[in-house]
Design an enzyme around this catalytic site. Structure first.
Site, mmCIF file in Angstrom:
data_model
loop_
_atom_site.group_PDB
_atom_site.id
_atom_site.type_symbol
_atom_site.label_atom_id
_atom_site.label_comp_id
_atom_site.label_asym_id
_atom_site.label_seq_id
_atom_site.Cartn_x
_atom_site.Cartn_y
_atom_site.Cartn_z
ATOM 1 C CB SER A 83 5.293 -8.443 -2.036
ATOM 2 O OG SER A 83 6.043 -9.454 -2.666
ATOM 3 C CE1 TYR B 47 10.076 -5.035 -1.648
ATOM 4 C CE2 TYR B 47 9.772 -7.422 -1.631
ATOM 5 C CZ TYR B 47 9.440 -6.177 -2.124
ATOM 6 O OH TYR B 47 8.475 -6.074 -3.103
HETATM 7 P P1 NAD Z 1 10.002 -0.077 -9.611
HETATM 8 O O1 NAD Z 1 11.405 0.090 -9.195
HETATM 9 O O2 NAD Z 1 9.682 0.151 -11.030
HETATM 10 O O3 NAD Z 1 9.059 0.862 -8.719
HETATM 11 C C1 NAD Z 1 9.351 1.196 -7.394
HETATM 12 C C2 NAD Z 1 9.387 2.701 -7.303
HETATM 13 O O4 NAD Z 1 9.533 3.084 -5.948
HETATM 14 C C3 NAD Z 1 10.556 3.350 -8.016
HETATM 15 O O5 NAD Z 1 10.263 3.636 -9.357
HETATM 16 C C4 NAD Z 1 10.783 4.617 -7.215
HETATM 17 O O6 NAD Z 1 10.196 5.726 -7.879
HETATM 18 C C5 NAD Z 1 10.017 4.378 -5.936
HETATM 19 N N1 NAD Z 1 10.911 4.588 -4.800
HETATM 20 C C6 NAD Z 1 11.849 3.758 -4.295
HETATM 21 N N2 NAD Z 1 12.474 4.343 -3.265
HETATM 22 C C7 NAD Z 1 11.939 5.594 -3.139
HETATM 23 C C8 NAD Z 1 12.167 6.689 -2.277
HETATM 24 N N3 NAD Z 1 13.098 6.633 -1.291
HETATM 25 N N4 NAD Z 1 11.438 7.826 -2.451
HETATM 26 C C9 NAD Z 1 10.511 7.907 -3.436
HETATM 27 N N5 NAD Z 1 10.235 6.886 -4.273
HETATM 28 C C10 NAD Z 1 10.956 5.752 -4.127
HETATM 29 O O7 NAD Z 1 9.566 -1.539 -9.151
HETATM 30 P P2 NAD Z 1 8.137 -2.273 -9.042
HETATM 31 O O8 NAD Z 1 8.458 -3.717 -9.056
HETATM 32 O O9 NAD Z 1 7.178 -1.727 -9.992
HETATM 33 O O10 NAD Z 1 7.702 -1.912 -7.548
HETATM 34 C C11 NAD Z 1 6.447 -1.349 -7.227
HETATM 35 C C12 NAD Z 1 5.859 -2.006 -6.005
HETATM 36 O O11 NAD Z 1 5.573 -3.369 -6.307
HETATM 37 C C13 NAD Z 1 6.726 -2.015 -4.763
HETATM 38 O O12 NAD Z 1 5.930 -1.702 -3.641
HETATM 39 C C14 NAD Z 1 7.176 -3.453 -4.647
HETATM 40 O O13 NAD Z 1 7.421 -3.827 -3.313
HETATM 41 C C15 NAD Z 1 5.985 -4.173 -5.228
HETATM 42 N N6 NAD Z 1 6.244 -5.529 -5.723
HETATM 43 C C16 NAD Z 1 7.016 -5.748 -6.810
HETATM 44 C C17 NAD Z 1 7.224 -7.048 -7.232
HETATM 45 C C18 NAD Z 1 8.062 -7.378 -8.450
HETATM 46 O O14 NAD Z 1 8.323 -8.553 -8.680
HETATM 47 N N7 NAD Z 1 8.480 -6.427 -9.243
HETATM 48 C C19 NAD Z 1 6.639 -8.099 -6.544
HETATM 49 C C20 NAD Z 1 5.853 -7.840 -5.437
HETATM 50 C C21 NAD Z 1 5.655 -6.541 -5.028
#
Ligand code: NAD
Ligand code: MG
Length: 307
Positions: A199, A212
């Protein structure tokens, strides 16, 4: 000027297909909140994961990919893109996200590819390792591992950050990628690709995301160490660093709800990204087009500077 028609610009109409990235995806986000982990189906407005927009070009034909957190958000966009590029996919997710996972399975199967559904909490080592084994069994092997599942809970004051939250963040966001990577290793052939999701928080952490942001920096570094170690074995390891993306993570405690209407507005492109805008990075890093790229972090931040 030549009169040979083969030397004329191919499109005489003047329509270049250019889209202004600041004008694309202008969304109004109302204040909203969902229980953890949040569902893509409940997002207001809905996110674009490529359902109607991603077009594949056979760049991953025959590959077998496991995508953790593939039910929603960035992971869902990756699952749709990989399937349309010709890959079979397995997705990991939490049992409470079954309805989102079913929606992804339908889209993957509509692309003519296999989708293996693997519910389970990856914060538990045995479950995390079992998901990798089940993916290998269900897909008949493994060529691409996308370590994308993560949890994010905003806590304003350090006094309120519990040891339980700290431990859970580290288990799900750092230990699970380690366990799953280790479990997958014996199945990855030369030419395989591993992609961690880091991230922009790894570089410019928000004050209320101490655990985080630390975890995203850790996986970024983990990916670079593993890339050095595994390069001689022909296994590439990279990371992707998203900026602010419109996903369920943000509306289920990832941000203060009152911040949602302006989420992403401060970055140079002036808006949050849509999950489909991440898909190309994951396709590139999984495909042979990136065969000389390992130990790299591809930033997709809407212009927020990264090292
Ligand atoms: P999202 O909530 O749609 O996806 C995250 C997924 O992680 C969830 O759908 C869930 O299935 C899984 N998860 C969480 N805890 C879990 C557990 N204990 N066991 C199994 N699965 C679990 O959100 P997203 O934003 O698409 O996140 C995806 C990735 O992107 C993450 O690694 C996050 O750190 C990263 N990210 C997101 C952003 C943002 O702004 N959305 C920014 C930077 C990085
Ligand atoms: Mg989800």
């Amino acid at each position: 000027m030549t009169t040979d028609p083969t030397l004329q610009p191919s499109d005489q109409s003047g329509d270049t297909g250019l889209v202004d990235p600041t004008a694309k995806y202008q969304i109004e986000v109302p204040i909203q909140q969902q229980p953890v982990p949040g569902l893509a189906s409940e997002l207001d407005p809905p996110a674009d994961h490529g359902e109607d927009t991603y077009v594949g070009h056979g760049r991953l034909t025959g590959r077998r990919a496991l995508i953790t957190g593939g039910d929603s958000g960035i992971g869902r966009a990756v699952a749709i893109a990989y399937a349309r590029e010709g890959a079979d996919v397995a997705i990991g997710y939490l049992p409470s996200e079954q309805s989102d996972a079913d929606d992804v399975a339908e889209l993957v199967r509509a692309a003519g590819r296999t989708c293996v559904l693997l519910p389970g909490d990856v914060g538990d080592e045995a479950v995390a390792r079992g998901i990798v084994r089940d993916a290998v069994a269900g897909l008949g092997g493994l060529d691409v591992l996308v370590l994308n599942a993560a949890r994010q809970t905003f806590v304003e004051h350090l006094e309120d950050l519990t040891s339980e939250q700290w431990a859970e963040t580290m288990n799900v966001n750092i230990s699970a990628p380690f366990w799953m990577m280790q479990e997958a290793l014996g199945h990855l052939q030369p030419g395989s690709s591993v992609i961690f999701t880091s991230s922009v928080q790894a570089y410019t952490p928000s004050p209320g995301l101490v655990d985080y942001a630390t975890s995203r920096a850790a996986v970024n570094t983990m990916s670079k160490s593993l890339a050095q170690q595994l390069a001689p074995r022909g296994i590439r390891v990279n990371a992707v660093a998203p900026g602010p993306f419109w996903t369920a993570l943000q509306v289920s405690g990832g941000q203060k709800p009152e911040k949602l209407p302006t989420f992403g507005h401060k970055n140079p492109l002036g808006r949050p990204g849509q999950p489909v805008e991440m898909a190309g990075a994951y396709v590139y890093l999984a495909s042979d087009e990136s065969s000389y790229t390992t130990g790299n972090t591809l930033s997709v931040t809407g212009g927020a500077p990264t090292p």
